[in-house]
Enzyme design. Structure first.
Site, PDB file in Angstrom:
ATOM      1  N   HIS A 132      -0.364  -3.693 -10.045  1.00  0.00           N
ATOM      2  CA  HIS A 132       0.401  -5.132  -8.985  1.00  0.00           C
ATOM      3  C   HIS A 132       1.557  -5.240 -10.733  1.00  0.00           C
ATOM      4  CE1 HIS A 132      -2.516  -3.968  -5.749  1.00  0.00           C
ATOM      5  NE2 HIS A 132      -1.047  -4.612  -5.028  1.00  0.00           N
ATOM      6  N   GLU A 150       1.247  -1.077   0.365  1.00  0.00           N
ATOM      7  CA  GLU A 150       0.003   0.046  -0.214  1.00  0.00           C
ATOM      8  C   GLU A 150       0.438   1.801  -0.244  1.00  0.00           C
ATOM      9  OE1 GLU A 150      -2.217  -1.000   3.637  1.00  0.00           O
ATOM     10  OE2 GLU A 150      -4.141  -2.031   2.674  1.00  0.00           O
TER      11      GLU A 150
END
EC number: 3.4.24.-
Length: 425
Positions: A111, A6
């Site tokens: 990602h 994060e």
């Protein structure tokens, strides 16, 4: 509280920030309007990046029934990322690093593709042994906002040096090629998770693992159906089988796990954690967990033997053992007994005595270079290392009891002779 993934996402690895990346001279990689902002993509709900940052590519994708389909991927193509990805996979023609194409909002495009960088910190889910690689540090530097300290990067074993076929094609293509070459399928696998477990090693050889191949309640999407055959599975059921991790494109891979008893956590399968050491009388393979231990393949199931009693554990295939590096090569330690690995693939016949039991089995030598900085040339193992003397079994059926009986008779013989002489007279 932010986790590592994060935090890096907020700092730069985010589809919402791609359009704001700069080159090394500070120039925007995506053109701007007069107001200083890049174009906005209303369908995506974010600013649209240029193909200097992310590029759409069509791959040839092998699936079951010998079919090849088109598979759309998005690649991050900034200079440092391309350079690091090419070096990592040993693929000089790689156009960029693939972004995740599944997982929905927050995961897709935000990602790395998990099929290719399984345990990298910036893949879309945590499965095992998360590491922050040079590829992610390169991305942070390519934003134009940071200077990366590459000495802080952690070693990423997944996909390392596996070539263009691994990084640019489906896992079915890789599995089929490895089968044809009669080589291991790693990091992928094709063993159904079953009871008893068929154990193997995690790709970095630091944990015992099992293949996460499983049956799903519904057929997988056609582009993720990879198997033309699986042992014991009817042909009509094959579309239901794939790896348990969806965002790894359903590619099955060896994954560490935890042992539970009656639903309660007992221990994990990480070889380096001392607390994972099995209980004494459940340690069939004479394993040793700790900071200097690695996962080794067991060529045969280990057997605990004492006289007429023989015990073996149904879950076998790998175990944790200590290793050390020497001038002679890699040394494997089973308890206090050392075995020299003269070459990769060498079978080590193990026979040691522990807690009154004989433990017997066979281990497979890894490559010395997997763990040691300096290794001698590989040779055939010495005869002394092929066969080990069987330790004495200190129990009622052992040779020590025979010796004890002979000593007892030796002590009794003078008394018996004296008694006979007295009777004679």
């Amino acid at each position: 509280m932010f986790n590592q993934s994060e935090t890096i996402g907020v700092k730069g690895f985010s589809a919402g920030l791609f359009a704001f990346y700069h080159d090394k001279d500070g120039n925007p990689l995506t053109s701007r309007f007069a107001d200083g902002l890049p174009p906005f993509n209303y369908s995506l709900g974010l600013y649209q990046w240029s193909d200097k940052v992310v590029r759409k590519v069509e791959r040839s994708w092998n699936i079951r029934d010998n079919k090849i389909v088109r598979h759309t991927v998005y690649l991050l193509v900034t200079p440092r990322v391309v350079d690091e990805a090419r070096k990592h996979f040993n693929c000089p023609i790689l156009e960029g690093m693939e972004l995740e194409n599944q997982g929905g909002m927050g995961t897709e495009l935000n990602h790395w593709e998990k099929r290719l960088l399984e345990n990298e910190a910036m893949t879309g889910s945590h499965t095992q042994n998360r590491v922050l690689s040079r590829i992610t540090l390169a991305l942070m530097e390519d934003t134009g906002w940071y200077k990366a300290n590459y000495s802080m990067a952690e070693k990423l074993d997944w996909g390392r040096g596996m070539g263009c076929d691994f990084v640019r094609k489906s896992c079915k293509f890789w599995i089929d090629q490895q089968r044809q070459k009669r080589q291991v399928l790693s990091p992928y696998c094709d063993t159904l998770r079953s009871n008893p477990l068929q154990l193997t090693c995690r790709q970095d050889q630091r944990a015992v693992a099992v293949c996460n191949l499983q049956k799903f309640p519904k057929p997988l999407p056609p582009e993720y159906q990879y198997f033309d055959e699986l042992r014991g599975i009817p042909t009509e059921d094959l579309p239901y089988y794939g790896g348990s991790v969806e965002i790894a494109d359903y590619c099955p891979f060896s994954q560490e796990f935890s042992w539970h008893l009656s639903g309660e956590y007992q221990r994990s399968s990480d070889c380096r954690i001392l607390e994972n050491q099995p209980e004494i009388f459940k340690n069939y393979g004479a394993e040793k967990y700790g900071p200097h231990s690695v996962c080794l393949i067991q060529k045969s199931a280990f057997v605990m033997e004492k006289c007429e009693r023989k015990l073996s554990y149904p879950d076998w295939g790998s175990g944790c053992y200590q290793i050390s590096c020497s001038l002679q090569g890699l040394m494997v330690w089973v308890q206090d007994t050392s075995y020299l690995c003269s070459r990769a693939g060498q079978v080590l016949p193990v026979s040691i005595q522990m807690n009154g039991w004989i433990h017997e089995g066979n281990l497979l030598c890894p490559s010395c270079w997997d763990f040691c900085e300096q290794c001698p040339p590989e040779t055939d193992p010495p005869v002394a290392n092929l066969t080990r003397a069987l330790p004495l079994d200190l129990c009622s059926c052992s040779s020590s009891l025979v010796v004890t009986l002979w000593l007892l008779l030796g002590n009794l013989f003078p008394l018996l002779a004296g008694f006979l002489l007295c009777v004679w007279h």
